[in-house]
Design a protein around this motif. Structure first.
Motif, PDB file in Angstrom:
ATOM      1  N   ARG A  77       0.861  -1.189   0.000  1.00 30.21           N
ATOM      2  CA  ARG A  77       0.000   0.000   0.000  1.00 30.21           C
ATOM      3  C   ARG A  77       0.900   1.243   0.000  1.00 30.21           C
ATOM      4  NH1 ARG A  77      -5.381  -0.138   3.329  1.00 30.21           N
ATOM      5  NH2 ARG A  77      -5.751  -1.542   1.558  1.00 30.21           N
ATOM      6  N   PRO A  78       1.147   1.821  -1.176  1.00 35.57           N
ATOM      7  CA  PRO A  78       2.123   2.913  -1.290  1.00 35.57           C
ATOM      8  C   PRO A  78       1.755   4.200  -0.569  1.00 35.57           C
ATOM      9  CG  PRO A  78       1.738   1.848  -3.421  1.00 35.57           C
ATOM     10  CD  PRO A  78       0.688   1.337  -2.492  1.00 35.57           C
ATOM     11  N   THR A  79       0.479   4.420  -0.330  1.00 35.52           N
ATOM     12  CA  THR A  79       0.093   5.657   0.347  1.00 35.52           C
ATOM     13  C   THR A  79      -0.700   5.327   1.619  1.00 35.52           C
ATOM     14  OG1 THR A  79      -1.909   5.802  -1.017  1.00 35.52           O
ATOM     15  CG2 THR A  79       0.030   7.030  -1.756  1.00 35.52           C
ATOM     16  N   PRO A  80      -0.464   6.103   2.687  1.00 30.25           N
ATOM     17  CA  PRO A  80       0.516   7.179   2.808  1.00 30.25           C
ATOM     18  C   PRO A  80       1.949   6.644   2.815  1.00 30.25           C
ATOM     19  CG  PRO A  80      -0.507   6.748   4.927  1.00 30.25           C
ATOM     20  CD  PRO A  80      -1.250   5.909   3.942  1.00 30.25           C
ATOM     21  N   ALA A  81       2.871   7.413   2.291  1.00 26.86           N
ATOM     22  CA  ALA A  81       4.229   6.939   2.045  1.00 26.86           C
ATOM     23  C   ALA A  81       5.068   6.913   3.314  1.00 26.86           C
ATOM     24  CB  ALA A  81       4.897   7.826   1.005  1.00 26.86           C
ATOM     25  N   LEU A  82       5.855   5.849   3.454  1.00 28.53           N
ATOM     26  CA  LEU A  82       6.860   5.785   4.510  1.00 28.53           C
ATOM     27  C   LEU A  82       8.162   6.449   4.081  1.00 28.53           C
ATOM     28  CD1 LEU A  82       6.506   2.080   5.730  1.00 28.53           C
ATOM     29  CD2 LEU A  82       5.627   4.135   6.842  1.00 28.53           C
ATOM     30  N   TYR A  83       8.362   6.541   2.765  1.00 27.95           N
ATOM     31  CA  TYR A  83       9.625   7.049   2.220  1.00 27.95           C
ATOM     32  C   TYR A  83       9.335   8.199   1.248  1.00 27.95           C
ATOM     33  CZ  TYR A  83      10.665   2.273   3.756  1.00 27.95           C
ATOM     34  OH  TYR A  83      10.749   1.108   4.479  1.00 27.95           O
ATOM     35  N   PRO A  84       8.867   9.340   1.734  1.00 28.60           N
ATOM     36  CA  PRO A  84       8.572  10.461   0.829  1.00 28.60           C
ATOM     37  C   PRO A  84       9.820  10.857   0.046  1.00 28.60           C
ATOM     38  CG  PRO A  84       7.747  10.891   3.046  1.00 28.60           C
ATOM     39  CD  PRO A  84       8.601   9.681   3.140  1.00 28.60           C
ATOM     40  N   SER A  85       9.658  11.139  -1.219  1.00 29.72           N
ATOM     41  CA  SER A  85      10.815  11.412  -2.078  1.00 29.72           C
ATOM     42  C   SER A  85      11.632  12.597  -1.589  1.00 29.72           C
ATOM     43  CB  SER A  85      10.349  11.654  -3.517  1.00 29.72           C
ATOM     44  OG  SER A  85       9.421  12.733  -3.570  1.00 29.72           O
ATOM     45  N   SER A  86      10.984  13.576  -0.968  1.00 29.96           N
ATOM     46  CA  SER A  86      11.695  14.783  -0.539  1.00 29.96           C
ATOM     47  C   SER A  86      12.674  14.532   0.599  1.00 29.96           C
ATOM     48  CB  SER A  86      10.687  15.856  -0.112  1.00 29.96           C
ATOM     49  OG  SER A  86       9.876  15.382   0.960  1.00 29.96           O
ATOM     50  N   VAL A  87      12.454  13.446   1.382  1.00 28.42           N
ATOM     51  CA  VAL A  87      13.338  13.161   2.524  1.00 28.42           C
ATOM     52  C   VAL A  87      13.775  11.701   2.530  1.00 28.42           C
ATOM     53  CG1 VAL A  87      12.408  15.000   3.992  1.00 28.42           C
ATOM     54  CG2 VAL A  87      11.332  12.726   4.037  1.00 28.42           C
ATOM     55  N   ASN A  88      13.704  11.032   1.393  1.00 26.34           N
ATOM     56  CA  ASN A  88      13.911   9.590   1.336  1.00 26.34           C
ATOM     57  C   ASN A  88      15.236   9.158   1.952  1.00 26.34           C
ATOM     58  OD1 ASN A  88      13.623   6.867   0.675  1.00 26.34           O
ATOM     59  ND2 ASN A  88      14.401   7.150  -1.394  1.00 26.34           N
ATOM     60  N   MET A  90      17.409  10.828   3.863  1.00 22.38           N
ATOM     61  CA  MET A  90      17.528  11.220   5.264  1.00 22.38           C
ATOM     62  C   MET A  90      16.664  10.325   6.153  1.00 22.38           C
ATOM     63  SD  MET A  90      16.800  14.950   7.000  1.00 22.38           S
ATOM     64  CE  MET A  90      17.750  15.744   5.699  1.00 22.38           C
ATOM     65  N   ALA A  91      15.445  10.027   5.702  1.00 21.29           N
ATOM     66  CA  ALA A  91      14.532   9.200   6.500  1.00 21.29           C
ATOM     67  C   ALA A  91      15.096   7.801   6.696  1.00 21.29           C
ATOM     68  CB  ALA A  91      13.170   9.131   5.821  1.00 21.29           C
ATOM     69  N   ALA A  95      16.287   6.253  10.245  1.00 16.62           N
ATOM     70  CA  ALA A  95      15.624   5.026  10.691  1.00 16.62           C
ATOM     71  C   ALA A  95      16.632   3.953  11.048  1.00 16.62           C
ATOM     72  CB  ALA A  95      14.668   4.527   9.612  1.00 16.62           C
ATOM     73  N   GLN A  96      17.671   3.798  10.230  1.00 17.84           N
ATOM     74  CA  GLN A  96      18.685   2.783  10.527  1.00 17.84           C
ATOM     75  C   GLN A  96      19.421   3.108  11.827  1.00 17.84           C
ATOM     76  OE1 GLN A  96      21.631   2.190   7.474  1.00 17.84           O
ATOM     77  NE2 GLN A  96      22.701   0.618   8.648  1.00 17.84           N
ATOM     78  N   GLN A 171       5.562  17.326   8.050  1.00 19.62           N
ATOM     79  CA  GLN A 171       4.170  17.425   8.484  1.00 19.62           C
ATOM     80  C   GLN A 171       3.493  16.064   8.644  1.00 19.62           C
ATOM     81  OE1 GLN A 171       2.760  20.417   9.390  1.00 19.62           O
ATOM     82  NE2 GLN A 171       4.895  21.059   9.125  1.00 19.62           N
ATOM     83  N   LYS A 172       4.109  15.021   8.093  1.00 19.47           N
ATOM     84  CA  LYS A 172       3.535  13.678   8.178  1.00 19.47           C
ATOM     85  C   LYS A 172       4.613  12.706   8.654  1.00 19.47           C
ATOM     86  CE  LYS A 172       0.181  14.380   4.434  1.00 19.47           C
ATOM     87  NZ  LYS A 172      -0.298  13.896   3.116  1.00 19.47           N
ATOM     88  N   PRO A 173       4.207  11.607   9.291  1.00 20.11           N
ATOM     89  CA  PRO A 173       5.207  10.626   9.715  1.00 20.11           C
ATOM     90  C   PRO A 173       5.845   9.921   8.527  1.00 20.11           C
ATOM     91  CG  PRO A 173       2.982   9.821  10.169  1.00 20.11           C
ATOM     92  CD  PRO A 173       2.842  11.241   9.717  1.00 20.11           C
ATOM     93  N   CYS A 174       7.085   9.524   8.696  1.00 28.60           N
ATOM     94  CA  CYS A 174       7.799   8.723   7.699  1.00 28.60           C
ATOM     95  C   CYS A 174       8.495   7.591   8.433  1.00 28.60           C
ATOM     96  CB  CYS A 174       8.787   9.587   6.919  1.00 28.60           C
ATOM     97  SG  CYS A 174      10.143  10.227   7.930  1.00 28.60           S
ATOM     98  N   ILE A 175       9.285   6.807   7.725  1.00 27.93           N
ATOM     99  CA  ILE A 175       9.908   5.632   8.329  1.00 27.93           C
ATOM    100  C   ILE A 175      10.756   6.012   9.549  1.00 27.93           C
ATOM    101  CG2 ILE A 175      11.907   5.722   6.767  1.00 27.93           C
ATOM    102  CD1 ILE A 175      10.176   2.584   8.279  1.00 27.93           C
ATOM    103  N   ALA A 176      11.353   7.203   9.547  1.00 28.12           N
ATOM    104  CA  ALA A 176      12.156   7.631  10.689  1.00 28.12           C
ATOM    105  C   ALA A 176      11.319   7.713  11.962  1.00 28.12           C
ATOM    106  CB  ALA A 176      12.813   8.976  10.391  1.00 28.12           C
ATOM    107  N   ASP A 177      10.104   8.226  11.861  1.00 30.04           N
ATOM    108  CA  ASP A 177       9.244   8.345  13.040  1.00 30.04           C
ATOM    109  C   ASP A 177       8.943   6.981  13.650  1.00 30.04           C
ATOM    110  OD1 ASP A 177       8.164  11.357  13.155  1.00 30.04           O
ATOM    111  OD2 ASP A 177       8.302  10.757  11.051  1.00 30.04           O
TER     112      ASP A 177
END
Length: 312
Positions: A77-88, A90-91, A95-96, A171-177
């Motif tokens: 399920r690609p959306t909502p994205a865990l890896y937004p392109s703008s911060v991919n 860095m995220a 996360a690692q 503004q939204k969570p990503c894999i780092a969160d």
């Protein structure tokens, strides 16, 4: 697509990471509660030896390690994205760091095992401690005092990231969160020294509240025997199909496809999984193996954090 089956247990930090991702993506999934310690016969039937928690099952495909599970769920399920392109980049890097350095720093101070195992006899606590010592093996362990000092610095830095935005990178969570959240979630409950630190960090606590309300998605409980039967009823997906669609062979070890190999975690959890190497791409390994109960399965591992060896 076959059902998503998450093999996990309730107080596992990495399990909470994946449960929250499932909630964020509003996915329905089946829940299998695995034993906290060995023996784990139904786990081994599916993984061939890997016994860290959690792992994800889709039919006869078994995805090990929370980092790889998140990649799979992003494809499901690609959306909502865990890896937004703008911060991919860095995220992923943050996360690692969170899944390794932050995790072991936060979990190093003494834990409240009495509270963790409130309804269990003392022998259960001792068994759990001995099991985790065996999983750690010879890996370097931070002293509690050194870890606590590091946590203070890490928490200050994370709080600064939340000064002008609700989540770590926007503004939204990503894999780092999700990767930062799970060790803090565990420690707020079971590690008093770290919990006391967190209670002085209002920005972090408010962020944790925003993460918590993402929920866990829609869950149906099944037992491990049903999960093994679900694998036995089907064949694994052909290589190059499904969530891990990369077919490109990347040889970093001089081990050709079709070789008998083992994959082992670099540090925590020394148990190896043995099978036939059927994929080695830029990001993951896939082993084909057969179990008398589960049938033929494909067991998938990320490259980062795992060691590939040819069986002599």
């Amino acid at each position: 697509m076959a059902d998503l089956i998450l093999h996990h247990f309730l107080i596992s930090p990495f399990s909470e990471k994946i449960r929250l991702v499932l909630g964020y993506k509003n996915l329905a999934w089946k829940s299998v509660i695995v034993p906290g310690v060995l023996p784990k016969p139904d786990v081994v039937a599916l993984t061939g030896g890997y016994r860290r928690t959690p792992f994800l099952q889709i039919g006869a495909d078994i995805y090990c390690d929370s980092a790889l599970i998140c990649e799979v769920l992003e494809q499901v399920r690609p959306t909502p994205a865990l890896y937004p392109s703008s911060v991919n980049g860095m995220a992923r890097t943050l996360a690692q760091w969170a899944d390794t350095t932050l995790f072991w720093s936060v979990l190093a101070p003494p834990r409240d095992t009495v509270y963790m195992f409130a309804d269990s006899p003392p022998e259960t606590v001792n068994l759990f401690a001995a099991d985790r010592d065996a999983m750690k093996g010879t890996m370097h362990r931070l002293r509690g005092s050194d870890a606590a000092a590091a946590c203070k610095i890490y928490f200050d830095r994370l709080s600064e990231m939340l000064t002008d935005q609700p989540f770590l990178l926007g503004q939204k969570p990503c894999i780092a969160d999700f990767s930062v959240y799970h060790p803090l979630w565990f420690s707020l409950q079971f590690t008093p020294v770290v919990a006391d630190m967190l209670r002085t960090m209002p920005k972090l606590l408010a962020w944790m509240g925003r993460m918590q309300v993402l929920g866990h998605g829609t869950t149906q409980q099944i037992d491990s025997a049903q999960a093994v039967m679900a694998a036995a009823r089907v064949e694994p997906l052909p290589i190059g199909e499904g969530p891990l669609a990369d077919l490109r062979f990347q040889d970093e070890h001089g081990i050709p496809l079709g070789s008998r190999v083992t994959v082992t975690a670099e540090s925590f959890g020394p148990e190896a999984t043995e099978g036939e190497l059927v994929a080695a791409t830029r990001s993951h390994f896939t082993l084909r193996r057969h179990d008398p109960r589960a049938g033929t399965v494909h067991v998938h591992f990320p490259r980062i954090g795992y060691v590939l060896d040819k069986v002599a």
